[in-house]
Motif scaffolding. Structure first.
Motif, PDB file in Angstrom:
ATOM      1  N   ARG A 165       8.759  -7.987 -17.518  1.00  0.00           N
ATOM      2  CA  ARG A 165       7.976  -9.132 -18.187  1.00  0.00           C
ATOM      3  C   ARG A 165       8.800 -10.178 -18.693  1.00  0.00           C
ATOM      4  NH1 ARG A 165       6.739  -3.706 -20.220  1.00  0.00           N
ATOM      5  NH2 ARG A 165       4.455  -3.157 -20.102  1.00  0.00           N
ATOM      6  N   SER A 167       9.818 -13.888 -17.911  1.00  0.00           N
ATOM      7  CA  SER A 167       9.473 -14.882 -17.077  1.00  0.00           C
ATOM      8  C   SER A 167      10.591 -16.073 -17.450  1.00  0.00           C
ATOM      9  CB  SER A 167       8.194 -15.461 -17.691  1.00  0.00           C
ATOM     10  OG  SER A 167       8.175 -15.948 -19.026  1.00  0.00           O
ATOM     11  N   SER A 169      12.059 -19.823 -14.808  1.00  0.00           N
ATOM     12  CA  SER A 169      12.444 -20.696 -13.587  1.00  0.00           C
ATOM     13  C   SER A 169      13.317 -19.924 -12.814  1.00  0.00           C
ATOM     14  CB  SER A 169      12.605 -22.180 -13.946  1.00  0.00           C
ATOM     15  OG  SER A 169      13.859 -21.954 -14.676  1.00  0.00           O
ATOM     16  N   SER A 170      13.146 -20.296 -11.460  1.00  0.00           N
ATOM     17  CA  SER A 170      13.896 -19.357 -10.602  1.00  0.00           C
ATOM     18  C   SER A 170      15.479 -20.496 -10.526  1.00  0.00           C
ATOM     19  CB  SER A 170      13.443 -19.934  -9.146  1.00  0.00           C
ATOM     20  OG  SER A 170      13.312 -21.272  -8.807  1.00  0.00           O
ATOM     21  N   ALA A 174      17.154 -18.406 -14.438  1.00  0.00           N
ATOM     22  CA  ALA A 174      16.536 -16.779 -14.544  1.00  0.00           C
ATOM     23  C   ALA A 174      18.035 -16.054 -14.660  1.00  0.00           C
ATOM     24  CB  ALA A 174      15.801 -16.636 -13.172  1.00  0.00           C
ATOM     25  N   PRO A 210      11.695  -9.569 -10.863  1.00  0.00           N
ATOM     26  CA  PRO A 210      12.478  -8.763 -11.563  1.00  0.00           C
ATOM     27  C   PRO A 210      13.596  -7.865 -11.166  1.00  0.00           C
ATOM     28  CG  PRO A 210      10.403  -7.793 -10.845  1.00  0.00           C
ATOM     29  CD  PRO A 210      10.529  -9.011 -10.140  1.00  0.00           C
TER      30      PRO A 210
END
Length: 225
Positions: A165, A167, A169-170, A174, A210
């Motif tokens: 769950r 979220s 940004s790459s 992250a 995830p």
């Protein structure tokens, strides 16, 4: 503890069995990191001289093509720099989370391996961790297990429950955001292995949410007797 739907008589085989909603684990994993942040802010910092140092999330090695021994360089200036307050606080929080997970890992193994015969090989211990313990805590088995047969094991969970769950940004944001949420599971792994007689160091990283990758480096060749 069980995630399966209970059937009467509930405590027929295990008088100590208890049941609870699976969402309790999800909520615990979500709230654990903010809780430890608040604890660190309100309580004195832990004394790092008495806390074992564990590796920060590191790049997982290629087991098929192990890296060659790195050559010695003269760039020792950065290593000699004292840690900043931010780094000290980060290590303090990571140690708190890892130590909490360590206690949980020991308790899980003491409870759920009591009817099993003693493990004689590290690989059997790791398989028990990947199948039984992982399913118990995260309701699924590890997706992939690799080893170089020299004491290094790499566990890959493509949909790691604490990160599902989340979220972000790459890229680096992250990875940075997910790092604290991987310390408690690292502690669970180290505690579970310790309870089964295997001393190990555990580090983790996320290649992309995830997913999560855990690297286990064992110290002893076989479970201690």
């Amino acid at each position: 503890m069980s995630f399966e739907a209970p059937l009467p008589p509930y405590n027929f085989t295990d008088p100590t069995a208890t049941f609870f909603s699976a969402s309790c684990i999800d909520l615990l994993l979500i709230e654990l990191v903010p809780l430890v942040h608040r604890m660190a802010e309100s309580a004195p910092s832990l004394d790092h001289h008495h806390i074992p140092s564990y590796p920060k999330p590191a790049t997982i090695i290629d087991l098929d093509n192990p890296p060659s021994t790195p050559t010695t360089t003269t760039t020792n200036t950065a290593a000699a720099d004292p840690p900043t307050d931010e780094e000290t606080a980060r290590d303090d929080i990571f140690n708190r989370l890892e130590n909490l997970g360590y206690k949980v890992g020991i308790g899980l193994v003491e409870r759920f391996s009591r009817d099993r015969s003693r493990f004689t090989d590290n690989l059997d211990v790791i398989k028990f961790l990947c199948k039984d313990i992982w399913h118990l805590v995260f309701r699924k088995q590890i997706d992939n297990l690799k080893t170089n047969h020299r004491g290094v094991y790499v566990l890959t969970d493509m949909t790691f429950r604490p990160l599902v769950r989340m979220s972000a940004s790459s890229g680096v944001p992250a990875v940075s955001k997910a790092a604290p949420f991987l310390q408690f599971p690292c502690g669970i792994i180290r505690g579970a292995l310790s309870a089964m007689g295997v001393n190990a160091q555990v580090s983790a990283e996320t290649p992309g949410l995830p997913g999560a990758v855990f690297q286990i480096t064992t110290v002893n060749k076989n479970p201690s007797s």
